[in-house]
Design a protein around this motif. Sequence first.
Motif, mmCIF file in Angstrom:
data_model
loop_
_atom_site.group_PDB
_atom_site.id
_atom_site.type_symbol
_atom_site.label_atom_id
_atom_site.label_comp_id
_atom_site.label_asym_id
_atom_site.label_seq_id
_atom_site.Cartn_x
_atom_site.Cartn_y
_atom_site.Cartn_z
ATOM 1 N N ASP A 15 0.734 -1.423 0.230
ATOM 2 C CA ASP A 15 0.411 -0.366 0.075
ATOM 3 C C ASP A 15 1.205 1.492 -0.284
ATOM 4 O OD1 ASP A 15 0.758 -1.020 2.642
ATOM 5 O OD2 ASP A 15 -1.235 -0.217 3.759
ATOM 6 N N ASN A 16 1.741 0.964 0.490
ATOM 7 C CA ASN A 16 2.508 2.113 0.294
ATOM 8 C C ASN A 16 2.811 2.243 -0.359
ATOM 9 O OD1 ASN A 16 4.789 4.163 2.165
ATOM 10 N ND2 ASN A 16 6.298 2.577 1.532
ATOM 11 N N VAL A 17 4.016 1.658 -1.281
ATOM 12 C CA VAL A 17 4.072 0.931 -2.477
ATOM 13 C C VAL A 17 3.060 2.016 -4.087
ATOM 14 C CG1 VAL A 17 5.226 0.625 -4.973
ATOM 15 C CG2 VAL A 17 6.217 -0.281 -2.403
ATOM 16 N N ILE A 18 1.357 2.200 -3.987
ATOM 17 C CA ILE A 18 0.809 2.235 -4.503
ATOM 18 C C ILE A 18 0.457 3.439 -4.220
ATOM 19 C CG2 ILE A 18 -1.621 2.205 -4.323
ATOM 20 C CD1 ILE A 18 -0.953 -0.621 -4.403
ATOM 21 N N GLU A 19 -0.017 4.420 -2.916
ATOM 22 C CA GLU A 19 0.393 5.807 -2.493
ATOM 23 C C GLU A 19 1.945 6.675 -3.239
ATOM 24 O OE1 GLU A 19 -0.851 6.433 1.436
ATOM 25 O OE2 GLU A 19 -2.056 4.757 2.255
ATOM 26 N N ALA A 20 2.655 6.186 -3.257
ATOM 27 C CA ALA A 20 4.274 6.381 -3.532
ATOM 28 C C ALA A 20 3.575 6.682 -5.412
ATOM 29 C CB ALA A 20 4.736 5.857 -3.206
ATOM 30 N N PHE A 21 3.405 6.116 -5.040
ATOM 31 C CA PHE A 21 3.078 5.706 -7.417
ATOM 32 C C PHE A 21 2.031 7.349 -7.311
ATOM 33 C CE2 PHE A 21 0.280 4.566 -10.467
ATOM 34 C CZ PHE A 21 1.389 4.350 -11.632
ATOM 35 N N ALA A 22 1.081 6.860 -6.563
ATOM 36 C CA ALA A 22 0.120 7.716 -6.496
ATOM 37 C C ALA A 22 0.556 9.615 -6.290
ATOM 38 C CB ALA A 22 -1.133 7.959 -5.538
ATOM 39 N N HIS A 23 1.353 9.843 -6.247
ATOM 40 C CA HIS A 23 1.951 11.125 -5.518
ATOM 41 C C HIS A 23 2.604 11.977 -7.504
ATOM 42 C CE1 HIS A 23 1.176 12.089 -1.257
ATOM 43 N NE2 HIS A 23 2.224 11.364 -1.571
ATOM 44 N N ILE A 24 3.190 10.503 -7.929
ATOM 45 C CA ILE A 24 4.616 10.734 -8.970
ATOM 46 C C ILE A 24 3.521 10.797 -10.373
ATOM 47 C CG2 ILE A 24 6.273 11.089 -7.657
ATOM 48 C CD1 ILE A 24 6.589 7.722 -8.933
ATOM 49 N N HIS A 25 2.144 10.218 -9.863
ATOM 50 C CA HIS A 25 1.771 9.624 -11.193
ATOM 51 C C HIS A 25 1.188 10.333 -12.822
ATOM 52 C CE1 HIS A 25 -2.259 10.167 -10.651
ATOM 53 N NE2 HIS A 25 -2.378 9.343 -11.870
ATOM 54 N N GLN A 26 1.148 11.634 -11.770
ATOM 55 C CA GLN A 26 0.433 12.684 -12.913
ATOM 56 C C GLN A 26 1.547 13.178 -13.281
ATOM 57 O OE1 GLN A 26 -1.983 15.531 -10.549
ATOM 58 N NE2 GLN A 26 -4.339 14.339 -10.825
ATOM 59 N N ASP A 27 3.091 13.621 -12.740
ATOM 60 C CA ASP A 27 3.978 14.256 -13.217
ATOM 61 C C ASP A 27 4.311 13.017 -14.452
ATOM 62 O OD1 ASP A 27 3.782 16.368 -11.528
ATOM 63 O OD2 ASP A 27 4.689 15.149 -9.605
ATOM 64 N N CYS A 71 -6.245 1.731 -5.413
ATOM 65 C CA CYS A 71 -5.991 2.030 -6.488
ATOM 66 C C CYS A 71 -6.595 2.745 -6.789
ATOM 67 C CB CYS A 71 -5.482 1.387 -7.388
ATOM 68 S SG CYS A 71 -3.959 -0.121 -7.105
ATOM 69 N N ARG A 72 -8.433 2.315 -6.735
ATOM 70 C CA ARG A 72 -9.339 3.468 -7.152
ATOM 71 C C ARG A 72 -10.153 4.421 -6.369
ATOM 72 N NH1 ARG A 72 -11.093 -2.508 -8.343
ATOM 73 N NH2 ARG A 72 -11.724 -2.770 -6.546
ATOM 74 N N GLU A 73 -9.492 4.492 -5.387
ATOM 75 C CA GLU A 73 -9.657 5.321 -4.297
ATOM 76 C C GLU A 73 -8.529 6.987 -4.297
ATOM 77 O OE1 GLU A 73 -8.725 4.424 -0.613
ATOM 78 O OE2 GLU A 73 -10.625 2.953 -0.699
ATOM 79 N N LYS A 74 -7.398 6.398 -5.099
ATOM 80 C CA LYS A 74 -6.156 7.009 -5.146
ATOM 81 C C LYS A 74 -6.038 6.793 -6.983
ATOM 82 C CE LYS A 74 -4.464 6.896 -1.240
ATOM 83 N NZ LYS A 74 -4.859 8.451 -0.527
ATOM 84 N N GLY A 75 -7.172 7.042 -7.381
ATOM 85 C CA GLY A 75 -7.180 7.352 -9.109
ATOM 86 C C GLY A 75 -5.632 6.169 -9.905
ATOM 87 N N VAL A 76 -5.632 5.419 -9.886
ATOM 88 C CA VAL A 76 -4.718 4.825 -10.379
ATOM 89 C C VAL A 76 -4.597 3.533 -10.727
ATOM 90 C CG1 VAL A 76 -2.718 6.737 -9.071
ATOM 91 C CG2 VAL A 76 -3.490 4.263 -8.321
ATOM 92 N N GLU A 77 -6.572 3.201 -10.756
ATOM 93 C CA GLU A 77 -6.004 1.584 -11.055
ATOM 94 C C GLU A 77 -6.132 1.203 -12.776
ATOM 95 O OE1 GLU A 77 -10.367 3.956 -11.493
ATOM 96 O OE2 GLU A 77 -8.123 3.457 -10.698
ATOM 97 N N GLN A 78 -5.556 2.724 -13.385
ATOM 98 C CA GLN A 78 -5.822 2.372 -14.588
ATOM 99 C C GLN A 78 -4.008 1.988 -15.035
ATOM 100 O OE1 GLN A 78 -7.593 1.300 -17.589
ATOM 101 N NE2 GLN A 78 -9.504 1.506 -15.336
ATOM 102 N N GLN A 79 -3.433 2.461 -13.907
ATOM 103 C CA GLN A 79 -2.098 2.848 -14.115
ATOM 104 C C GLN A 79 -1.150 1.532 -12.787
ATOM 105 O OE1 GLN A 79 -3.626 5.533 -13.258
ATOM 106 N NE2 GLN A 79 -3.610 6.791 -15.744
ATOM 107 N N VAL A 80 -1.983 1.034 -11.867
ATOM 108 C CA VAL A 80 -1.497 0.071 -11.792
ATOM 109 C C VAL A 80 -2.074 -1.660 -12.141
ATOM 110 C CG1 VAL A 80 -0.957 -0.987 -9.161
ATOM 111 C CG2 VAL A 80 -1.313 0.929 -9.370
#
Length: 618
Positions: free
Chosen positions: A237-249, A278-287
């Motif tokens: 979960d830590n990795v997913i949250e970190a990924f969510a921080h930078i995926h827009q960049d 992933c769904r909560e963080k809006g990265v379900e398509q990127q993970v």
Amino acid sequence: MRKKIAFISDHASPLSTLGGVDSGGQNVYVAEVARSLATMGYFVDIYTRREQTEIAEVVDFAPGVRVIHITAGPPTPIPKEELFIYMTEFSEQMINFIDEEQLDYDLVHAHFWLSGMVAMDIKRQLNIPFVITFHALGAVRRIHQGEADKFPKQREQIEQEIIWHAEKIIAECPNDMKDLMELYYAPQEKLEIIPCGFNPSDFYPIPKDEAKETLGLAPHYQYVLQLGRIVPRKGIDNVIEAFAHIHQDMPLLRLLIVGGNAEEKPIDTEMERLQNLCREKGVEQQVMFTGNKEREILKYYYSASDIFITTPWYEPFGITPLEAMACGTPVIGSDVGGIAFTVRKNETGKLVPPKRPELLAKEMLSLLTNKNQLKTMSKQAIEYVRNTFTWKTVSEQIGELYEKIIPVCRDKKKLQHLKEYFHQASQTFIKAAEVLPQQIATVAEEMCQVLATDRKILICGNGGSAAESQHFVAELVGRFEIPKRAGYAVMSLNTDNAVLTAWANDFGYDHVFQRQVQSLGNSGDMLICLSTSGNSPNIIHALKEANDKGMVTVNLLGKDGGKAAQYADINIVVPSEDTGRIQEVHLHIIHQLCWLVENQMEEMVPAKQDKKISKLIA
């Protein structure tokens, strides 16, 4: 001669598919070390719990390596947290297998605390020494998981007991050694740091384009990888949250999560939790959750990725960072346990605190946007792990540890056997002391009566008993304790080679002693036969002949007395089934008889002299 090692890996079979809840680094460790030890000349049996009925009891895993399935509890997968109640059955079934196969192991190597419980039982019952690699410690797990830890509360107490009974404990990194010493008071002299490893035949760099193509990944994306068991402590979960921080960049960045159950409706609650995150963080398509993958394909995932990320809360060692570095992929890992030991900060990767997604995101972005640093770290990572962490190197260290232990334990085992022999002998003597004194005293009196009436005693026996019969005669004809006494009329029936072969040729071996009794024995004489079994034909024929001639007959026997017991006037039967113990007690009885006869005969000498004087006066 090949040394035999028994591995115990209660829940982690080398045959299991990796990436499941209880299938991970320990499975790899057990498989790779066993294979490497076999190439070094060891024979390794891996004992693991049966999880399915269809699989054979014994499976040839590799040359010199077998996997042996032990039935302990139902033959279905059971979480390792629930296996404690089946370990007694595991011990019993493993001991039964060892006994039935007559296996003689030089050493047991236990993996995990549950296996350590079994190793203690093996040591207690079969006297086989053991070493242990814990792979994880209950006290450390409790610190990080608290009430979420589902292992039995007695785990730490049992781990403490295992530490005191083990010959050596393998710590996988300095932090593991520190935990063992500080949390369990493990003696430093029992600890040996030997890391985990990787197989360079399985993990090596593959060009990124080729790796992506093999996996069916889009070539224009960058990938970061999380690979391993899908359990909370791995910090995915830590990795997913970190990924969510930078995926827009980094819109062309994708996160690969390899392991666990990736079905649309997962039965794995942790997987479901992560997919919801992933769904909560809006990265379900990127993970991308790939599920479990065969081991042969993992090098492609490592090589296709720019970074491998592993941020567990705690990690005794962690094999996946080594595999990633072997494929030339830099690692960002938690600054804990074995990861802090294997990842060289700013040389082969980065270290971050666990449960800090914002710091992890910062390091990910910094590294992903610095192509030169990624390239440099990739080269350094490959060189570093190849020089330090191959399974061959690791197994050589383990083999060296074995070679320190086995000779010492063999000597201890030898001494223990000697002590047991003394104990067994003493127990036989104690039993004999309870039941034999009266018969011994009666035989001594009968011997004195025979000698006092100028009759003779004949003594015979086979093999070791023949030697004891000759010793018996030597003490009586010569002396036992009383010097300058007269010799007694006692003789050992002949076992000379010339006599034996001549008489055996004419009459048969079964009649060798009978023929001598027939020639030398007279009414009133005594025949004493020594036999551990009481079933020797030549002893029985001699007794029958002595009875026909009116001689007094005595047996020194063992076990149930055998057939000879029915043909003697007096039987002294040693209460033992062991031939060696019987002969030892026979010798002691001989000495007791010599002592009694000497003293009683000396008391009778004045009486005989008085009779002679009376006859002269008359």
